[in-house]
Write a protein that holds these residues in place. Sequence first.
Motif, mmCIF file in Angstrom:
data_model
loop_
_atom_site.group_PDB
_atom_site.id
_atom_site.type_symbol
_atom_site.label_atom_id
_atom_site.label_comp_id
_atom_site.label_asym_id
_atom_site.label_seq_id
_atom_site.Cartn_x
_atom_site.Cartn_y
_atom_site.Cartn_z
ATOM 1 N N VAL A 122 0.852 -1.184 0.000
ATOM 2 C CA VAL A 122 0.000 0.000 0.000
ATOM 3 C C VAL A 122 0.891 1.238 0.000
ATOM 4 O O VAL A 122 1.886 1.296 0.724
ATOM 5 N N LEU A 123 0.532 2.220 -0.817
ATOM 6 C CA LEU A 123 1.220 3.514 -0.839
ATOM 7 C C LEU A 123 0.303 4.559 -0.230
ATOM 8 O O LEU A 123 -0.801 4.797 -0.726
ATOM 9 N N ASP A 124 0.743 5.186 0.867
ATOM 10 C CA ASP A 124 -0.010 6.259 1.512
ATOM 11 C C ASP A 124 0.633 7.579 1.100
ATOM 12 O O ASP A 124 1.696 7.958 1.613
ATOM 13 N N LEU A 125 -0.008 8.275 0.184
ATOM 14 C CA LEU A 125 0.557 9.475 -0.426
ATOM 15 C C LEU A 125 0.150 10.724 0.354
ATOM 16 O O LEU A 125 -1.000 10.848 0.760
ATOM 17 N N GLY A 126 1.099 11.665 0.510
ATOM 18 C CA GLY A 126 0.825 12.831 1.341
ATOM 19 C C GLY A 126 0.623 12.409 2.776
ATOM 20 O O GLY A 126 -0.258 12.912 3.473
ATOM 21 N N CYS A 127 1.477 11.510 3.238
ATOM 22 C CA CYS A 127 1.246 10.799 4.503
ATOM 23 C C CYS A 127 1.447 11.659 5.732
ATOM 24 O O CYS A 127 1.045 11.264 6.830
ATOM 25 N N GLY A 128 2.080 12.830 5.589
ATOM 26 C CA GLY A 128 2.353 13.635 6.765
ATOM 27 C C GLY A 128 3.246 12.892 7.737
ATOM 28 O O GLY A 128 4.277 12.326 7.352
ATOM 29 N N THR A 129 2.848 12.846 8.991
ATOM 30 C CA THR A 129 3.635 12.123 9.988
ATOM 31 C C THR A 129 3.134 10.695 10.192
ATOM 32 O O THR A 129 3.497 10.042 11.167
ATOM 33 N N GLY A 130 2.286 10.217 9.274
ATOM 34 C CA GLY A 130 1.990 8.797 9.204
ATOM 35 C C GLY A 130 0.826 8.285 10.016
ATOM 36 O O GLY A 130 0.755 7.094 10.311
ATOM 37 N N GLN A 131 -0.139 9.141 10.348
ATOM 38 C CA GLN A 131 -1.269 8.674 11.154
ATOM 39 C C GLN A 131 -2.025 7.536 10.459
ATOM 40 O O GLN A 131 -2.344 6.527 11.093
ATOM 41 N N MET A 177 8.339 16.221 7.985
ATOM 42 C CA MET A 177 7.202 15.368 8.334
ATOM 43 C C MET A 177 7.631 13.902 8.392
ATOM 44 O O MET A 177 7.256 13.159 9.310
ATOM 45 N N LEU A 178 8.443 13.486 7.409
ATOM 46 C CA LEU A 178 8.895 12.101 7.387
ATOM 47 C C LEU A 178 9.828 11.798 8.555
ATOM 48 O O LEU A 178 9.814 10.679 9.077
ATOM 49 N N ALA A 179 10.621 12.775 8.962
ATOM 50 C CA ALA A 179 11.489 12.564 10.127
ATOM 51 C C ALA A 179 10.657 12.303 11.376
ATOM 52 O O ALA A 179 10.970 11.408 12.180
ATOM 53 N N GLU A 180 9.576 13.072 11.550
ATOM 54 C CA GLU A 180 8.676 12.829 12.684
ATOM 55 C C GLU A 180 8.007 11.463 12.559
ATOM 56 O O GLU A 180 7.832 10.742 13.551
ATOM 57 N N ALA A 181 7.622 11.101 11.339
ATOM 58 C CA ALA A 181 6.974 9.814 11.113
ATOM 59 C C ALA A 181 7.904 8.666 11.496
ATOM 60 O O ALA A 181 7.488 7.705 12.155
ATOM 61 N N ARG A 182 9.150 8.761 11.098
ATOM 62 C CA ARG A 182 10.108 7.695 11.426
ATOM 63 C C ARG A 182 10.271 7.543 12.936
ATOM 64 O O ARG A 182 10.346 6.426 13.453
ATOM 65 N N ARG A 183 10.340 8.662 13.632
ATOM 66 C CA ARG A 183 10.525 8.606 15.085
ATOM 67 C C ARG A 183 9.333 7.958 15.789
ATOM 68 O O ARG A 183 9.484 7.372 16.867
ATOM 69 N N ALA A 184 8.151 8.066 15.187
ATOM 70 C CA ALA A 184 6.944 7.542 15.824
ATOM 71 C C ALA A 184 6.616 6.114 15.403
ATOM 72 O O ALA A 184 5.636 5.546 15.882
ATOM 73 N N THR A 185 7.428 5.530 14.527
ATOM 74 C CA THR A 185 7.079 4.248 13.927
ATOM 75 C C THR A 185 7.731 3.084 14.642
ATOM 76 O O THR A 185 8.949 3.072 14.861
ATOM 77 N N THR A 186 6.916 2.113 15.009
ATOM 78 C CA THR A 186 7.415 0.851 15.564
ATOM 79 C C THR A 186 7.062 -0.333 14.672
ATOM 80 O O THR A 186 7.594 -1.426 14.858
#
Length: 259
Positions: free
Chosen positions: A41-50, A71-80
């Motif tokens: 799945v591709l989530d486009l315009g994902c922001g911080t990945g909610q 935004m992607l840097a914040e997304a990476r930090r929040a991803t497990t």
Amino acid sequence: MTQVAFGGEVSQFYQRFRRGYPPEVADVPAVSFKLTRDDVVLDLGCGTGQLTRALAPRAGAVLGMDPEAAMLAEARRATTEPNVSWLLGADTDVSALSPIFGDGRLAALTVAQALHWMDHERLFEAARPLLRPGGGVAVVTNGEPLWLQDAAWSAALRDILADYLGTPLHRTCGTDAASQARYADALSAAGYAVDLRVVEYATTLTVEEIVGGVFSAMSPEQLPAPDARPAFTERVRAAVAPHGPLREQVRVRILTGTR
């Protein structure tokens, strides 16, 4: 509000204060496109990945793509989630993904609360070759902006923001009926079978959540200076407090186009 670059501190407000998604929202594309552990799945315009992270349990791999590195840097930090990855890019880059994925490899392309920044007609056409049969596009609008809701506290907030920004606030961020109709018509014209699902929920907001949500929609240049933010928050508090409790009725619209 006008188009903004979601960099600097704005991306931090975005990650902390933007609404997430109930599981029922991610269930809609999962069911509509019959997602399996073999799917991408591709989530486009994902922001911080909610939404990106909400989709992770429902597919084999989910790729969040956004044009803003902060935004992607914040997304990476929040991803497990181990099956989520991130890519810098915009809607205009989607057609260039064909050599990477291969035609017919994607199960779904999702766009959550971001399509109003994109050329949606061009995007829907560009996505078709990438999608497998039975896959499709899902456009998600996560409720109306905080300053445009049908509530007295929202009207009070709108007045404050209009005064602060020096302009009336009318932009609906694609949540209005006319925008939804345009997206549905464009999906149909591009050859997709269109459906609409709605997930509704209610929540109570704090003043800090309202202010944080507002800051997440500003450009870095529009943000109040750090030492001015407490006064801004108190101004909002004084305006909305008489209208408490600060209830928000959220209507999440999931517009699907199946290939």
